[in-house]
Design an enzyme around this catalytic site. Structure first.
Site, PDB file in Angstrom:
ATOM      1  NE  ARG A 179     -27.059  10.470 -67.544  1.00 23.18           N
ATOM      2  CZ  ARG A 179     -27.157  10.042 -66.282  1.00 23.18           C
ATOM      3  NH1 ARG A 179     -28.037  10.612 -65.463  1.00 23.18           N
ATOM      4  NH2 ARG A 179     -26.386   9.096 -65.824  1.00 23.18           N
ATOM      5  CB  SER A 211     -23.313   7.450 -72.595  1.00 22.99           C
ATOM      6  OG  SER A 211     -22.577   6.793 -71.590  1.00 22.99           O
ATOM      7  CD  GLU A 260     -26.423  10.417 -71.840  1.00 18.07           C
ATOM      8  OE1 GLU A 260     -25.456  10.917 -71.250  1.00 18.07           O
ATOM      9  OE2 GLU A 260     -26.871   9.287 -71.586  1.00 18.07           O
TER      10      GLU A 260
END
EC number: 1.3.1.98
Length: 299
Positions: free
Chosen positions: A171, A222, A292
């Site tokens: 990510r 998320s 995130e």
């Protein structure tokens, strides 16, 4: 009436409410705001900010960020209208502009029987955002299919970069720590696959996401990156935090790694709930959850 970026017909507006440009439906005003529809207008936006010494903030689909209630200084650029998708002559290659929805590109590929983006059909972000954060799902990610990208440097120079140049990780990419903007990305997929198999896999992934994630309420996707040993959602759920609220922000019942806006939440509500979850997980598990979601503005 709005002004226009010099040399363009792209409106330049002040004090634009950013809540309508984020999936959380929260956030204060942008001091200055533009929504370019061409790469030339994007370059003009960067030039305008650079010449005035204004900070630059880029919003794609607004699906992986939390904008402060206090708003954003400088120039905010919404790239969601930079949309084009070119199917190249070489089998399996497609080039998408930064503002193209990743899910749209994934479905276009699936309908041609090209495999490699089945994981992306339920992701609400743009192609540009997917490159920057190395978006992924179902044990696959953008780095696995990216051939090259065009990025715009702060000096106005257009650069061609490869996955190796971008130093992809879980990510993350090098683009998260510099000022270059994605213009377009070329993906290399697997051509000549069984079209029905690719479509079936895509539908299965989308149905799984809809069944396990709270699509019915505004969220950012998320909230936390998964630590090494256990998923963030599992750690949070074991503490009984599903349904925990601060204001109108709530840890989702359907998936504990989602924080949803139940209606009327502020960015402050969401931010304080993020911190509460972090603190609880660190106290109990001795694990620090790293967001995130990208925080924009002052909190």
């Amino acid at each position: 009436m709005p002004d226009f970026l010099p040399g363009t017909q792209c409106p330049l507006r002040s004090r634009v409410d950013l809540a309508e440009f984020t999936s959380y439906r929260v956030g204060g005003p942008a001091a200055w705001f533009v929504a370019p529809r061409t790469s030339l207008e994007l370059q003009a936006s960067v030039d305008w900010a650079r010449q005035r010494g204004e900070p630059l903030t880029v919003l794609g689909a607004g699906s992986n960020l939390l904008v402060s209630d206090r708003g954003v200084h400088g120039l905010t650029v919404a790239t969601r209208y930079l949309r084009s998708l070119e199917i190249e002559r070489e089998p399996g290659r497609l080039t998408a502009a930064a503002g193209m929805p990743l899910a749209t590109a994934a479905w276009k590929a699936a309908k041609r029987g090209w495999s490699g983006l089945e994981w992306a059909v339920g992701i609400p972000g743009t192609v540009g955002g997917a490159v920057v954060m190395n978006a992924g799902a179902h044990r696959a990610c953008l780095a696995g299919v990216l051939s090259e990208a065009l990025v715009l440097a702060p000096n106005g120079r257009v650069e061609r970069v490869t996955p190796a140049d971008l130093e992809f990780g879980y990510r993350t990419s090098k683009l998260q720590s510099d000022s270059r903007l994605v213009l377009q990305a070329t993906l290399q997929l697997q051509p000549d696959c069984d079209r029905e198999v690719v479509l079936a896999g895509s539908r299965a992934n989308l149905n799984h996401r809809r069944a396990t994630q709270p699509y019915h309420l505004p969220s950012c996707g998320s909230v936390f990156r998964n630590p090494e040993l256990n998923s963030a959602g599992w750690l949070i759920e074991q503490l009984g935090l599903k349904g925990h609220r601060i204001g109108a922000a709530e840890v989702a019942h359907r998936h504990a790694n989602f924080i949803v806006n139940c209606g009327g939440a502020t960015a402050g509500d969401i931010y304080h709930l993020i911190r509460h979850v972090q603190d609880a997980v660190e106290r109990h598990w001795s694990v620090m959850l790293h967001p995130e979601v990208k925080l924009i503005g002052e909190f």
